[in-house]
Structure formats: structure tokens, C-alpha cells
Motif scaffolding. Structure first.
Motif, short mmCIF file in Angstrom:
data_model
loop_
_atom_site.label_atom_id
_atom_site.label_comp_id
_atom_site.label_asym_id
_atom_site.label_seq_id
_atom_site.Cartn_x
_atom_site.Cartn_y
_atom_site.Cartn_z
N ASP A 13 37.14 -16.92 -10.57
CA ASP A 13 38.00 -17.33 -11.68
C ASP A 13 37.47 -16.69 -12.96
OD1 ASP A 13 39.43 -18.54 -13.68
OD2 ASP A 13 39.44 -20.50 -12.72
N PHE A 14 38.12 -15.62 -13.38
CA PHE A 14 37.66 -14.90 -14.56
C PHE A 14 38.10 -15.57 -15.85
CE2 PHE A 14 37.78 -11.74 -11.14
CZ PHE A 14 36.49 -11.29 -11.20
N GLY A 15 38.85 -16.68 -15.73
CA GLY A 15 39.26 -17.41 -16.92
C GLY A 15 38.25 -18.44 -17.37
N GLU A 16 37.29 -18.77 -16.51
CA GLU A 16 36.28 -19.77 -16.85
C GLU A 16 35.06 -19.10 -17.48
OE1 GLU A 16 35.79 -23.45 -14.20
OE2 GLU A 16 36.18 -21.82 -12.80
N VAL A 17 34.55 -19.70 -18.55
CA VAL A 17 33.33 -19.17 -19.17
C VAL A 17 32.16 -19.31 -18.20
CG1 VAL A 17 31.69 -19.43 -21.07
CG2 VAL A 17 34.15 -19.62 -21.50
N LEU A 18 32.00 -20.48 -17.60
CA LEU A 18 30.98 -20.71 -16.59
C LEU A 18 31.66 -21.25 -15.34
CD1 LEU A 18 28.05 -22.38 -18.62
CD2 LEU A 18 28.33 -19.96 -18.01
N PRO A 19 31.97 -20.39 -14.37
CA PRO A 19 32.68 -20.84 -13.16
C PRO A 19 31.83 -21.80 -12.33
CG PRO A 19 32.72 -18.44 -13.39
CD PRO A 19 31.72 -18.95 -14.38
N PRO A 259 20.71 -30.25 -24.68
CA PRO A 259 21.45 -31.47 -25.04
C PRO A 259 20.82 -32.72 -24.42
CG PRO A 259 22.93 -29.73 -24.31
CD PRO A 259 21.52 -29.32 -23.92
N ALA A 260 21.47 -33.85 -24.62
CA ALA A 260 20.91 -35.13 -24.18
C ALA A 260 20.66 -35.18 -22.69
CB ALA A 260 21.85 -36.27 -24.60
N GLU A 261 21.44 -34.44 -21.88
CA GLU A 261 21.27 -34.47 -20.42
C GLU A 261 20.05 -33.69 -19.94
OE1 GLU A 261 25.83 -34.25 -21.12
OE2 GLU A 261 23.98 -33.46 -22.04
N ALA A 262 19.47 -32.85 -20.79
CA ALA A 262 18.31 -32.06 -20.39
C ALA A 262 17.10 -32.98 -20.20
CB ALA A 262 18.01 -30.99 -21.43
N ARG A 282 30.79 -28.93 -18.35
CA ARG A 282 31.59 -30.07 -18.78
C ARG A 282 31.61 -30.26 -20.29
NH1 ARG A 282 28.93 -32.46 -14.23
NH2 ARG A 282 27.40 -33.41 -15.65
N SER A 283 30.68 -29.63 -20.99
CA SER A 283 30.62 -29.80 -22.44
C SER A 283 31.79 -29.05 -23.10
CB SER A 283 29.29 -29.26 -22.97
OG SER A 283 29.27 -27.84 -22.92
N GLY A 284 32.03 -29.36 -24.34
CA GLY A 284 33.11 -28.67 -25.05
C GLY A 284 32.78 -27.23 -25.38
N ASP A 285 31.49 -26.88 -25.33
CA ASP A 285 31.03 -25.54 -25.67
C ASP A 285 29.94 -25.14 -24.69
OD1 ASP A 285 30.16 -23.17 -26.80
OD2 ASP A 285 29.37 -24.09 -28.65
N PRO A 286 30.31 -24.64 -23.49
CA PRO A 286 29.30 -24.35 -22.46
C PRO A 286 28.21 -23.38 -22.91
CG PRO A 286 31.50 -24.32 -21.51
CD PRO A 286 31.68 -24.41 -23.00
N VAL A 287 28.58 -22.31 -23.60
CA VAL A 287 27.58 -21.35 -24.05
C VAL A 287 26.68 -21.97 -25.10
CG1 VAL A 287 27.23 -19.15 -25.24
CG2 VAL A 287 28.97 -19.33 -23.45
N GLY A 288 27.27 -22.68 -26.05
CA GLY A 288 26.48 -23.33 -27.08
C GLY A 288 25.53 -24.36 -26.52
N ALA A 289 25.99 -25.13 -25.51
CA ALA A 289 25.13 -26.14 -24.90
C ALA A 289 23.96 -25.49 -24.18
CB ALA A 289 25.95 -26.98 -23.92
#
Length: 332
Positions: A13-19, A259-262, A282-289
Motif C-alpha cells: 500500500d503505497f498510500g500509507e506513510v507507515l504500512p 511519546p507516552a507509549e514508549a 495509529r498516531s496523527g503524525d506517524p513520522v513525527g511520533a
């Protein structure tokens, strides 16, 4: 040889930032592919020009898969590369004499892949003998590659999805790397542990007991903070971002992570920071997280290890303070 149920669930899936890449969904392909990359990795170990911390034998990412660095020397040619292409699903061996061989990744056992790879290397003029033609640090490490008929699963869709994950995570690690101006490794795929990682180093040498094996001695001869990603295994059964500081400074696990889950987890005689790949997804910003995690783990390790982090900082990949700040392009 593929598993159609996996093929249906793991398309690229090339549409997902992190498949997504659940470990159990591609475990048989992963186990076969791990041994494939160990075979070629041992060729790189035998034919590469040795670099500090084993950087000559690891894989680099390109737009189609994972490739060795250029192998061979000026007096022991040809110069060649071995590249796993996950669109054509072949191992492509190319030389600086214009000769090329391709070995299919599917419909092979580890035994037949090993035999075909060694034949192809001879056909392009590369003479190589592996001193230890067996898996490294895997459950079947005593079985020669050319006797392994057990591992023969290769699902093209799953392999392409795995490559897509490393391609995207590789970009995250490159962005993380850009903020550091000290000695730093390439972003590289390690074939023995099957993880993608980058290491930051200080100039402090680490004294080790003479009983420590050669692999470990060279890997950890300087103080380092490593950041990376692995697909998961029996101990950590999900894709995970990680970081560790070696040697581990006292009090490391008392410092916060983002983030808090780390979280900090025991790892051998020390600890590693873990952050679930799926939590980042699952975060709103996968790369940023993911970047928040990597930077927080580095901040903790570098602080307690006494690194001069401000002096080693390289915001946006720029070292000159005059050029710092928003990039405006090349001067006229």
C-alpha cells in the motif's frame, strides 16, 4: 512458493506513510528471506574492503530494495554489487565489466538459492568461498545453507510490503541522522539481526575484556547511541522502533521518553528504549511520533553519557551557524 492468504492481506500500500506489517502475517517469508540476506551478507563480508564497525558488509536501501556496497578491490576484481529487487523479485548481481546475473527469490529453498547464488558469482568472475556457510545466530546455525530445504516460503506481496516498510522507516532514520554532525554510520540493514539502524558515536574508546568476541569488539569499540527498527521476533512479536546507549550510563531508565507509549525494557545486561511501530501508525503524525521517540532516547543517553549535544547538533543538516535557520536555497 507463496501463501495466498498472506498475498491477499499484505499488498504494498503505497498510500500509507507507515504500512502495516504484522509479524505473523509474513513470518515464513521473513525466515526464508533472513537466510537469503545472510548468504549474500557473508559474501560481502568476504569480498568487501573492511570498514570500521563492519559497515562494509551491511545493506543500503535503494528505490527497489536492499543492496550491498560495491565489493571487490582494485587488484581483486571485478567490482560488483548484489541487490535484492523486490519489484522483479530477484537477486541481481552486477559487475563493473557490464556482466549481470539474476537469481529468482521465489520458488527456491535456501539450499537452492545458495547454490544458484554461488554459481552466479562464479559466472560473473567473482571467486569467493564462505568460511562459515551456515546461518549466524539463528536456531539452525549448525546447518549448512546448501542443506536447508526447510525454509522455502517466499510470498512476493509480503516481501514487497516489508521493503516498503524499510524504505519509509529509512527516510525517518535519515531525517533523524541529519540532526547530528559527529561520527555517524550510514542508515543500514544488518543481515545478522535483520534490523535497520543508524549509530551515533562519541570519540571515547571502550575497553573490553579479551574474552569478548570479535563481532562485538568491533561493533562496540566506541561509545555509541544506536537507533533503529526491527520487524519483530519471538521475544518482541511486533515491529518496533528501538534505541540503546552503549555502554549504558547509570540512571538511563529513569529519564522520560516520548511519546507516552514508549518504554524502557531489559535487553541483555542493559536496557533498550522501545516504541511500537503500530503505535506510531495509529498516531496523527506517524513520522513525527517516530522522530520524537528517537530524539528523546538520544537526549537521555547523550545527557547521562556526558556528550556535548549542542556542539554536535546539526539542525536541518546544516553545520554552519551562518546558514542555520530556514533553507533558502543556493546563493546566486
Amino acid at each position: 512458493m507463496g501463501d495466498s492468504s498472506v498475498t491477499g492481506s499484505l499488498t504494498a500500500d503505497f498510500g500509507e506513510v507507515l504500512p502495516a506489517l504484522p509479524l505473523d502475517a509474513w513470518r515464513p517469508t521473513k525466515e526464508t528471506l533472513h537466510r537469503y540476506i545472510q548468504i549474500v551478507g557473508k559474501v560481502a563480508l568476504a569480498k568487501g574492503i573492511r570498514r570500521n564497525h563492519w559497515w562494509h558488509m551491511t545493506y543500503r536501501l535503494n528505490a527497489r530494495g536492499w543492496t550491498t556496497v560495491a565489493l571487490g578491490t582494485a587488484t581483486d576484481g571485478p567490482v560488483f554489487t548484489c541487490a535484492f529487487d523486490f519489484f522483479d523479485h530477484v537477486l541481481r548481481i552486477s559487475t563493473d565489466r557490464g556482466i549481470q546475473e539474476e537469481i529468482p527469490l521465489g520458488r527456491q529453498s535456501v539450499a537452492s538459492f545458495y547454490t544458484e547464488t554461488m554459481r552466479a558469482l562464479r559466472d560473473v568472475g567473482v571467486e569467493v568461498t564462505l568460511p562459515f556457510p551456515t546461518p549466524y545466530d539463528l536456531p539452525d546455525n549448525g546447518r549448512p545453507f546448501d542443506e536447508d530445504e526447510e525454509h522455502h516460503h517466499y510470498d512476493p506481496a509480503a516481501a514487497l510490503r516489508a521493503f516498503r516498510v524499510t524504505s519509509q522507516v529509512g527516510r525517518v532514520l535519515e531525517e533523524f541522522s541529519a540532526s547530528y554532525s559527529g561520527k555517524i554510520s550510514p542508515v543500514q540493514l544488518f543481515w545478522h539481526t535483520f534490523d535497520l539502524a543508524v549509530q551515533r558515536f562519541s570519540d571515547r574508546k571502550i575497553d573490553m575484556d579479551t574474552s569478548v568476541n570479535a563481532v562485538t569488539r568491533e561493533s562496540y569499540s566506541r561509545e555509541e547511541i544506536s537507533a533503529g527498527f526491527w520487524f519483530g521476533d519471538d521475544n518482541v512479536p511486533e515491529p518496533t522502533f528501538y534505541s540503546y546507549t552503549a555502554p549504558e550510563p547509570e540512571g538511563l531508565t529513569e529519564l522520560p521518553l516520548l511519546p507516552a507509549e514508549a518504554r524502557w525494557v531489559p535487553s541483555g545486561s542493559a536496557h533498550s528504549a522501545y516504541y511500537s511501530y503500530d503505535a506510531a501508525r495509529r498516531s496523527g503524525d506517524p513520522v513525527g511520533a517516530a522522530l520524537d521517540f528517537l530524539h528523546s532516547a538520544y537526549a537521555a543517553g547523550s545527557r547521562l553519557a556526558g556528550w556535548d549535544a549542542p556542539a554536535l547538533a546539526c539542525p536541518g543538516g546544516v553545520t554552519d551557524p551562518v546558514l542555520g535557520g530556514p533553507w533558502k536555497g543556493w546563493p546566486e
